[in-house]
Design a protein around this motif. Structure first.
Motif, PDB file in Angstrom:
ATOM      1  N   LEU A  22       0.811  -1.219   0.000  1.00  0.00           N
ATOM      2  CA  LEU A  22       0.000   0.000   0.000  1.00  0.00           C
ATOM      3  C   LEU A  22       0.841   1.265   0.000  1.00  0.00           C
ATOM      4  N   SER A  25       1.664   3.374  -3.209  1.00  0.00           N
ATOM      5  CA  SER A  25       0.687   4.271  -3.820  1.00  0.00           C
ATOM      6  C   SER A  25       0.171   5.348  -2.875  1.00  0.00           C
ATOM      7  N   TYR A  26       0.353   5.171  -1.561  1.00  0.00           N
ATOM      8  CA  TYR A  26      -0.259   6.091  -0.605  1.00  0.00           C
ATOM      9  C   TYR A  26       0.682   6.406   0.548  1.00  0.00           C
ATOM     10  N   ASN A 240      -4.560  -6.768  -0.423  1.00  0.00           N
ATOM     11  CA  ASN A 240      -3.798  -5.645  -0.965  1.00  0.00           C
ATOM     12  C   ASN A 240      -4.308  -5.249  -2.344  1.00  0.00           C
ATOM     13  N   LEU A 244      -6.326  -1.688  -3.046  1.00  0.00           N
ATOM     14  CA  LEU A 244      -5.729  -0.702  -3.956  1.00  0.00           C
ATOM     15  C   LEU A 244      -6.668  -0.378  -5.108  1.00  0.00           C
TER      16      LEU A 244
END
Length: 252
Positions: A22, A25-26, A240, A244
């Protein structure tokens, strides 16, 4: 990313199999909620979800975060949902894994929940009591490494935690007092919600997933076979990927 309420829980340990995926992307915020880990001890007995949600709102304010996705497992899911109900403008999308406070009035508490609420009662915490509780968290208990069990036990016997356990049922307290299905605000919560539940969850009843999507206007439910209370840990790769994909969707 809000962790569950079992003895010795912490943010990083709850999401150890998800952070790498994760974080690509974040930006991730992975707090120890009040009562756990390195955070201050003591949680409201009469309104634990509201107390935790208020603390997480203060965390967002302190970090200057105006709006965030919320991912929550068990107690963390209840905290995330309460935060969204109290302050829907501060939460974007929600991912709830077997959240607490759903269908608590259908019948007697599950064996897993009773073990959680009774961990600090009687003779107090012990490695044997923790093992019995952890065994109820997952479909296949043999998958739990001894290192994780020992880590959580050591955290659970912190003197400050023992003096003020985060989750114990006080006298006169009824589980219906924290049942979200009795909250009329659910029908007006338009935030996109992804509900994930293990079909073999022995802590929070899988029926809670259906109860939530019946009441939430913008929610999807995914049930996982041969999976217990720790969807994010037991089915990490699938969790996950689906999380996402959900967070990347554009809101209508």
């Amino acid at each position: 990313m809000l962790h569950g309420g079992g003895p010795g829980a912490t943010g990083p340990s709850n999401y150890s199999r998800n952070l790498a995926a994760l974080s690509q992307s974040y930006r991730l915020l992975i707090p120890d909620m009040p009562g756990y880990g390195g955070s201050t001890k003591g949680v409201s007995r009469s309104d634990p979800f509201g107390d935790l949600a208020g603390a997480m709102l203060e965390l967002l304010d302190g970090l200057g975060v105006k709006r965030a996705h919320a991912i929550g497992n068990s107690l963390g899911g209840a905290c995330a949902l309460r935060l969204a109900l109290d302050h829907p403008d501060r939460v974007d999308r929600l991912v709830l894994m077997g959240p607490g406070g759903v269908d608590t009035t259908r019948s007697l508490p599950t064996k897993g929940l009773q073990k959680l609420l009774n961990y600090y009662k009687g003779d107090g915490p012990s490695l044997e009591k923790l093992r019995a509780f952890i065994d109820d968290l997952v479909y296949e208990p043999s998958d739990i490494p001894d290192t994780l069990l020992r880590e959580r036990y050591e955290a659970s016997i912190d003197p400050e935690t023992v003096a003020s356990p985060p989750l114990m049922r006080p006298k006169g307290f009824k589980l219906r007092d924290v049942d979200f299905t009795r909250d009329p605000r659910l029908a007006g919560l338009n935030n996109p919600v992804l509900v994930l539940w293990g079909q073999d969850d022995r802590v929070n009843r899988p029926s809670g997933g259906t109860s939530l999507i019946r009441r939430l206007p913008n929610a999807d439910l995914h049930l996982f076979s041969r999976t217990g209370h720790w969807v994010q840990w037991e089915r990490a790769d699938t969790f996950n990927a689906i999380t996402l994909a959900f967070l990347a969707q554009r809101s209508l």
